[in-house]
Design an enzyme around this catalytic site. Sequence first.
Site, PDB file in Angstrom:
ATOM      1  N   CYS A 181       0.844  -1.214  -0.058  1.00  0.00           N
ATOM      2  CA  CYS A 181       0.017  -0.061  -0.061  1.00  0.00           C
ATOM      3  C   CYS A 181       0.860   1.383   0.078  1.00  0.00           C
ATOM      4  CB  CYS A 181      -0.829  -0.084   1.163  1.00  0.00           C
ATOM      5  SG  CYS A 181      -0.141   0.031   2.684  1.00  0.00           S
ATOM      6  N   ARG A 227      -2.229  -1.129   5.225  1.00  0.00           N
ATOM      7  CA  ARG A 227      -3.362  -1.572   4.691  1.00  0.00           C
ATOM      8  C   ARG A 227      -3.061  -2.875   3.997  1.00  0.00           C
ATOM      9  NH1 ARG A 227      -4.636   3.666   0.686  1.00  0.00           N
ATOM     10  NH2 ARG A 227      -2.411   3.969   1.139  1.00  0.00           N
TER      11      ARG A 227
END
Length: 322
Positions: free
Chosen positions: A280, A285
């Site tokens: 990410c 994430r």
Amino acid sequence: MRRETGTRRGTRLFGRTTGLLALLVLAGAALIAACGGDDEVEQVTGLDDRGYADTSRLVTTQWIEDNLDNDSVLLIDLRGADDYAAGHIPGAVQIPRTALQVEIDGVPGLIPPAADVAAGFGAIGATADTTIVFYDARGSIWGSRGLWVLAVYGHEDVRLLDGDFPLWESEGREISTATPSITAATYEFSSSPNNDIIVGWDDIIASIEDPSVLVCDARSPEEYSGRDVRADRGGHIPESVNVEWSRALDENGRFKPAAELRALYEGEGVEADGTIYTLCQTAVRATHTWFVLSDLLGYDDVRVYDGSWIEYGNREDSPIES
């Protein structure tokens, strides 16, 4: 888990409602469930109907409530200090996110050295035998980072909440504003480091020409396309696919059932029979997607690119598409 005075019941809904029936079910379950009091950590229930491959590192809000008096459980709040002070799950200890990310050789957001992680968790009373449970403000995104860091270095029993603090609060569960007392401990990792779940820039470059490896980009479509630029250059890694991390969550911040997750990822070409690298912006994430693929869907070989786009997009020699 440490108990405190100064608790209250959650009342704000944060846009999430459970309804009277759900609250009655939860109350009934709390009366029936075995509530802590000893050091045995109970198995998690309430996840069996979702079809996950492995739920050993996932807990429910009910499981946390049942273990509030369990001294073997250390609950860690990964929200900001102000949010923690305004109200948190009773007994939870707040740590800053800098405990999970540091700058190394000019690249921010990387996993801290093992000695620093061990010292940090020892300072909040964790030992090798502690069951560590993370929660945060949104869908266990930072919780997954905490779980992954400890999985890399080797903590035997680490878990994250299926949901987040807003879910806990919306269910009317107990909330505290008191800070628990902390007794520092000597912390050592309980198993050997797992270097198989972390990759670097060279691995990513090699993957571009390797059909057996797929890069799954957990950023937003705007970041992936280069419309939202958060490094020197925007765009994505050639041959990578984009599945934004939040698509794995339902409207309550919990993970979707396995069948829905499988359809989501396989629909984008993320198959279980190959090696998957996730990334990410700064590998937060990315760890969420790593958890979904490895634990909930049972993919055999999923690894996190810790440098992620903050490293890749800032290097002039990184091939980029947009």
